[in-house]
Enzyme design. Structure first.
Site, PDB file in Angstrom:
ATOM      1  N   ASN A 168     -73.408  62.113  30.529  1.00 49.04           N
ATOM      2  CA  ASN A 168     -74.146  61.779  29.365  1.00 49.04           C
ATOM      3  C   ASN A 168     -74.243  63.112  28.621  1.00 49.04           C
ATOM      4  O   ASN A 168     -74.883  63.969  28.925  1.00 49.04           O
ATOM      5  CB  ASN A 168     -75.414  61.421  29.820  1.00 49.04           C
ATOM      6  CG  ASN A 168     -76.353  61.090  28.683  1.00 49.04           C
ATOM      7  OD1 ASN A 168     -76.122  61.088  27.401  1.00 49.04           O
ATOM      8  ND2 ASN A 168     -77.814  60.835  29.072  1.00 49.04           N
ATOM      9  N   TRP A 169     -73.592  63.176  27.424  1.00 43.30           N
ATOM     10  CA  TRP A 169     -73.432  64.144  26.499  1.00 43.30           C
ATOM     11  C   TRP A 169     -74.569  64.274  25.757  1.00 43.30           C
ATOM     12  O   TRP A 169     -74.696  65.550  24.993  1.00 43.30           O
ATOM     13  CB  TRP A 169     -72.015  64.392  25.738  1.00 43.30           C
ATOM     14  CG  TRP A 169     -70.936  64.434  26.756  1.00 43.30           C
ATOM     15  CD1 TRP A 169     -70.841  64.860  27.880  1.00 43.30           C
ATOM     16  CD2 TRP A 169     -69.654  64.429  26.301  1.00 43.30           C
ATOM     17  NE1 TRP A 169     -69.449  64.915  28.250  1.00 43.30           N
ATOM     18  CE2 TRP A 169     -68.824  64.561  27.287  1.00 43.30           C
ATOM     19  CE3 TRP A 169     -69.058  64.228  24.949  1.00 43.30           C
ATOM     20  CZ2 TRP A 169     -67.431  64.657  27.068  1.00 43.30           C
ATOM     21  CZ3 TRP A 169     -67.694  64.231  24.930  1.00 43.30           C
ATOM     22  CH2 TRP A 169     -66.827  64.540  25.896  1.00 43.30           C
ATOM     23  N   LYS A 170     -75.520  63.304  25.641  1.00 45.87           N
ATOM     24  CA  LYS A 170     -76.824  63.488  24.847  1.00 45.87           C
ATOM     25  C   LYS A 170     -76.146  63.668  23.479  1.00 45.87           C
ATOM     26  O   LYS A 170     -75.181  63.307  22.802  1.00 45.87           O
ATOM     27  CB  LYS A 170     -77.834  64.264  25.187  1.00 45.87           C
ATOM     28  CG  LYS A 170     -78.055  63.946  26.923  1.00 45.87           C
ATOM     29  CD  LYS A 170     -79.279  64.746  27.382  1.00 45.87           C
ATOM     30  CE  LYS A 170     -79.481  64.224  28.858  1.00 45.87           C
ATOM     31  NZ  LYS A 170     -80.734  64.577  29.690  1.00 45.87           N
TER      32      LYS A 170
ATOM     33  N   HIS B 227     -82.752  55.208  28.991  1.00 44.66           N
ATOM     34  CA  HIS B 227     -82.859  56.720  29.372  1.00 44.66           C
ATOM     35  C   HIS B 227     -84.057  57.248  29.129  1.00 44.66           C
ATOM     36  O   HIS B 227     -84.917  56.884  28.111  1.00 44.66           O
ATOM     37  CB  HIS B 227     -81.939  57.373  28.705  1.00 44.66           C
ATOM     38  CG  HIS B 227     -81.858  58.877  29.285  1.00 44.66           C
ATOM     39  ND1 HIS B 227     -82.579  59.651  28.881  1.00 44.66           N
ATOM     40  CD2 HIS B 227     -80.813  59.439  30.060  1.00 44.66           C
ATOM     41  CE1 HIS B 227     -82.256  60.802  29.704  1.00 44.66           C
ATOM     42  NE2 HIS B 227     -81.141  60.678  30.374  1.00 44.66           N
TER      43      HIS B 227
ATOM     44  N   GLU C  26     -85.270  59.644  28.074  1.00 45.10           N
ATOM     45  CA  GLU C  26     -85.487  60.177  26.627  1.00 45.10           C
ATOM     46  C   GLU C  26     -86.017  59.162  25.727  1.00 45.10           C
ATOM     47  O   GLU C  26     -86.576  59.461  24.659  1.00 45.10           O
ATOM     48  CB  GLU C  26     -84.415  61.061  26.209  1.00 45.10           C
ATOM     49  CG  GLU C  26     -84.425  62.437  27.262  1.00 45.10           C
ATOM     50  CD  GLU C  26     -83.174  63.121  27.367  1.00 45.10           C
ATOM     51  OE1 GLU C  26     -82.100  62.773  26.737  1.00 45.10           O
ATOM     52  OE2 GLU C  26     -83.184  63.894  28.355  1.00 45.10           O
TER      53      GLU C  26
ATOM     54  N   GLU D  14     -82.985  58.196  37.586  1.00 48.39           N
ATOM     55  CA  GLU D  14     -83.303  59.745  37.126  1.00 48.39           C
ATOM     56  C   GLU D  14     -84.670  60.138  37.403  1.00 48.39           C
ATOM     57  O   GLU D  14     -85.620  59.685  36.350  1.00 48.39           O
ATOM     58  CB  GLU D  14     -82.740  59.913  35.823  1.00 48.39           C
ATOM     59  CG  GLU D  14     -81.549  59.461  35.687  1.00 48.39           C
ATOM     60  CD  GLU D  14     -80.828  60.297  34.491  1.00 48.39           C
ATOM     61  OE1 GLU D  14     -79.722  60.746  34.562  1.00 48.39           O
ATOM     62  OE2 GLU D  14     -81.255  59.857  33.174  1.00 48.39           O
TER      63      GLU D  14
ATOM     64  N   GLY E 208     -82.762  68.316  33.082  1.00 49.61           N
ATOM     65  CA  GLY E 208     -82.789  69.247  32.384  1.00 49.61           C
ATOM     66  C   GLY E 208     -83.528  70.584  32.985  1.00 49.61           C
ATOM     67  O   GLY E 208     -83.879  71.546  32.170  1.00 49.61           O
TER      68      GLY E 208
ATOM     69  N   SER F 156     -80.452  66.923  36.993  1.00 50.44           N
ATOM     70  CA  SER F 156     -79.693  68.640  37.417  1.00 50.44           C
ATOM     71  C   SER F 156     -78.671  68.353  38.428  1.00 50.44           C
ATOM     72  O   SER F 156     -78.481  68.987  39.461  1.00 50.44           O
ATOM     73  CB  SER F 156     -80.862  69.252  37.768  1.00 50.44           C
ATOM     74  OG  SER F 156     -82.024  69.390  36.962  1.00 50.44           O
TER      75      SER F 156
ATOM     76  N   GLY G 288     -75.989  65.267  33.062  1.00 50.96           N
ATOM     77  CA  GLY G 288     -76.313  65.840  31.577  1.00 50.96           C
ATOM     78  C   GLY G 288     -75.521  67.052  31.482  1.00 50.96           C
ATOM     79  O   GLY G 288     -74.441  66.812  31.290  1.00 50.96           O
TER      80      GLY G 288
HETATM   81  P1  13P Z   1     -79.333  66.905  33.401  1.00 48.68           P
HETATM   82  O1  13P Z   1     -78.250  66.634  34.300  1.00 48.68           O
HETATM   83  O2  13P Z   1     -78.896  68.017  32.314  1.00 48.68           O
HETATM   84  O3  13P Z   1     -80.411  67.115  34.289  1.00 48.68           O
HETATM   85  O4  13P Z   1     -79.654  65.375  32.858  1.00 48.68           O
HETATM   86  C1  13P Z   1     -79.797  64.385  33.395  1.00 48.68           C
HETATM   87  C2  13P Z   1     -79.676  63.209  32.495  1.00 48.68           C
HETATM   88  O5  13P Z   1     -80.671  63.031  31.562  1.00 48.68           O
HETATM   89  C3  13P Z   1     -78.425  62.293  32.560  1.00 48.68           C
HETATM   90  O6  13P Z   1     -78.775  61.209  31.910  1.00 48.68           O
END
Ligand code: 13P
Length: 251
Positions: free
Chosen positions: A9-11, A93, A95, A165, A171, A211, A232
């Protein structure tokens, strides 16, 4: 047997050029045959990545609208995602839930819409740190899962991927222990068995996210209930993401 699925997931990262370069490099570096590899670029790069026609990398969007079309300025519909070659779409997600106030009802509506057009939803669930500390993890996650599958038939349910998650692990560099993640994922599978039956529960793939990196993927994937990862930050670099995907390749 469930085929593991590892998605990046590149956000809100990468221009079109950067996305193309990362995917070309990644395609060369993937050695593992038994893992489905998916990238989730921002909307603006989906078309360019699809045009690369990379056989070993699937395409996912990070979100979609809860309506098929209409006067929804700034939204992207399921038909547009299908048009652009998406096989998956991330829905709910944390977020999106936290920063854009997405509700369980909206996420369910999106999931039903995605399935109607044969795009497989990757539905995210997970608890906050406060909820974990209050021992509410399983209650929260079970309720999110039940809401997500509302009105979805067993035939469609097997095409859903769930990403567990824990929000406090996203993150932050903090990962749930493999055993903890496995336990929550087992509870999610039990919930699916209760909604449908054991056969559906055995077919649904459930990822862990939060993470994930090349140094912890092996331990996570060794757990029987964990069917992959939603990655992520560590998916932004082709070498690191390839090392995650190739976790099981003998060196
Ligand atoms: P990280 O791997 O950066 O913790 O993010 C996880 C995430 O939100 C994947 O959707």
């Amino acid at each position: 047997m469930r085929k593991p699925i590892i998605a990046g997931n590149w956000k809100m990262h990468k221009t079109i050029g950067e996305a193309i370069e990362t995917c070309r490099n990644l395609a060369e570096l993937i050695e593992e045959q038994n893992v489905e590899v998916v990238v989730c670029p921002p909307f603006t790069a989906l078309s360019a990545v699809n045009a690369l026609g990379l056989a070993n990398i699937g395409l996912a969007a990070q979100n979609m609208a809860d309506a098929e079309s209409g006067a929804y300025t700034g939204e992207v519909s399921v038909l547009m995602l299908r048009d652009i070659g998406c096989k998956y779409v991330i829905l709910g997600h944390s977020e999106r839930r936290e920063l854009f106030n997405e509700t369980d009802e909206q996420i369910n509506k999106k999931a039903r819409l995605a399935l109607k057009y044969r795009i497989n939803p990757i539905i995210c669930v997970g608890e906050t740190l406060a909820q974990r500390k209050a021992n509410e993890t399983e209650t929260v996650v079970v309720s999110q899962v039940k809401a997500a599958f509302d009105g979805i038939t067993a035939t469609d349910a097997v095409n859903v991927v769930i990403a567990y998650e824990p929000i406090w692990a996203i993150g932050t560099g903090e990962t749930a222990s493999a055993a903890d993640a496995n336990q929550v994922i087992a509870t999610i599978r039990k919930t699916i068995a209760e909604i449908y039956d054991q056969e559906v529960a055995n077919a649904v793939r459930i990822q862990y996210g939060g993470s994930v990196k090349s140094s912890n993927i092996k331990e996570l994937m060794a757990e029987p209930e964990i069917d992959g990862a939603l990655v992520g930050g560590a998916s932004l670099d082709a070498n690191e993401f390839a090392a995650i995907v190739n976790y099981n390749v003998a060196k």
